[in-house]
Structure formats: C-alpha cells, structure tokens
Design a protein around this motif. Structure first.
Motif, short mmCIF file in Angstrom:
data_model
loop_
_atom_site.label_atom_id
_atom_site.label_comp_id
_atom_site.label_asym_id
_atom_site.label_seq_id
_atom_site.Cartn_x
_atom_site.Cartn_y
_atom_site.Cartn_z
N GLN A 1 0.98 -1.26 -0.08
CA GLN A 1 0.13 -0.02 -0.05
C GLN A 1 0.80 1.40 0.06
O GLN A 1 1.95 1.23 0.76
N VAL A 2 0.46 2.41 -0.65
CA VAL A 2 1.21 3.34 -0.72
C VAL A 2 0.31 4.72 -0.36
O VAL A 2 -0.76 4.71 -0.84
N GLN A 3 1.07 5.43 0.21
CA GLN A 3 0.07 6.75 0.74
C GLN A 3 0.88 7.91 0.23
O GLN A 3 2.06 7.98 0.10
N VAL A 4 0.20 9.02 -0.04
CA VAL A 4 0.84 10.30 -0.30
C VAL A 4 0.29 11.23 0.76
O VAL A 4 -1.19 11.52 0.81
N VAL A 5 1.18 11.84 1.48
CA VAL A 5 0.57 12.86 2.54
C VAL A 5 1.10 14.18 2.17
O VAL A 5 2.39 14.33 2.04
N GLN A 6 0.58 15.16 2.16
CA GLN A 6 0.82 16.55 1.98
C GLN A 6 0.88 17.32 3.22
O GLN A 6 0.29 17.19 4.10
N THR A 19 5.08 27.23 0.13
CA THR A 19 5.54 26.09 -0.27
C THR A 19 4.64 24.96 0.26
O THR A 19 4.44 24.77 1.45
N LEU A 20 4.30 24.12 -0.83
CA LEU A 20 3.51 22.86 -0.44
C LEU A 20 4.39 21.83 -0.41
O LEU A 20 5.37 21.50 -1.26
N SER A 21 4.32 20.46 0.22
CA SER A 21 5.23 19.58 0.19
C SER A 21 4.49 18.21 0.15
O SER A 21 3.33 18.27 0.91
N CYS A 22 4.78 16.96 -0.24
CA CYS A 22 4.18 15.88 -0.26
C CYS A 22 5.29 14.70 -0.11
O CYS A 22 6.27 15.13 -0.78
N VAL A 23 4.87 13.64 0.38
CA VAL A 23 5.93 12.37 0.31
C VAL A 23 4.86 11.41 0.10
O VAL A 23 3.81 10.82 0.66
N ALA A 24 5.43 10.50 -0.42
CA ALA A 24 4.97 9.08 -0.90
C ALA A 24 5.54 8.20 -0.19
O ALA A 24 6.90 7.89 -0.05
N SER A 25 4.84 7.23 0.49
CA SER A 25 5.47 6.34 1.72
C SER A 25 4.80 4.84 1.32
O SER A 25 3.62 4.84 0.81
N GLY A 114 -2.74 12.52 -2.94
CA GLY A 114 -2.58 13.22 -1.71
C GLY A 114 -4.07 13.59 -1.25
O GLY A 114 -5.12 13.65 -1.89
N GLN A 115 -4.23 14.04 0.09
CA GLN A 115 -5.34 14.20 0.85
C GLN A 115 -5.90 15.64 0.26
O GLN A 115 -7.05 15.83 0.62
#
Length: 123
Positions: A1-6, A19-25, A114-115
């Motif tokens: 499962q992969v999530q993208v969190v902003q 600045t907006l950031s996101c990470v895929a985990s 992302g959310q």
C-alpha cells in the motif's frame, strides 16, 4: 500500500509565497515516474499546476507564468511546490499526485493522490 501525505497550505495575502510538500510512502517503492501538483477551485475542474518526472522533465499550467517551481527528491519520494507572487485566483485545494509508482516485486503500477491542502488568498 502506498500513501501520499501532503503538508503546507493556509491563508495568505496577495503577493505572498508558500511551499507545499508531499511524500509518498509505502513498502518497496522502486520508482515514481511522475509527481505532480493539481488544484481545484470552487466550481471548477481539477487542473494541472506542475509535474516533474523522475528524469527531471517539468510541465506547468499556463497560468503559472513563472511564479511556481516544482522540485522533487527521487530518493526520498518527495515533491515540493514553491509558489511565489500568489494571487486571489490561486485559491484552491491543491493535490499531490504520484503516478506510475513502481514497486519491487510487483508488476502493476499505482497512481495515488494526496489528501488535498487548501490554499486561500485573501483579496
């Protein structure tokens, strides 16, 4: 499962920067072909803001006009959107999108959103 969190977003004044950031985990992520930012304003369709491939190719929406810069760290599976000279029309919910996610041991590719992060420009 992969999530993208902003992270990031909020209320700004015209002319401000943000600045907006996101990470895929997730387990076994090998490569993410494209990471992109989209936005959706009230009553409008979702539109591309900026995208960047793992090879460094970028694409921007026409409305950006040099004000925004996308960057990413392939090793950390992160993407950032630096927005300068914000305008009231930039008010929208911004979404990070990770496309064509390759995972070790998996044959299928994933697309994950992302959310969403709200950016509001006061006029």
């Amino acid at each position: 499962q992969v999530q993208v969190v902003q992270s990031g977003g909020g209320l700004r004044q015209p002319g401000d920067s943000l600045t907006l950031s996101c990470v895929a985990s997730g387990e076994n992520i090998f490569n993410i072909h494209s990471m992109a930012w989209y936005r959706q304003a009230p009553g409008k369709e979702r539109e591309l803001v900026a995208s960047m491939t793992s090879g460094g190719m970028t694409k921007y929406g026409d409305f950006v006009k040099g004000r925004f810069t996308i960057s990413r760290d392939n090793d950390k599976n992160t993407a950032r959107l630096r927005m300068n000279a914000l305008e009231p029309d930039d008010t929208a919910v911004y979404y990070c999108h990770a496309a064509d996610i390759q995972r070790c041991g998996a044959t299928s590719l994933l697309d994950v959103w992302g959310q969403g992060t709200r950016v509001t420009e006061s006029s």
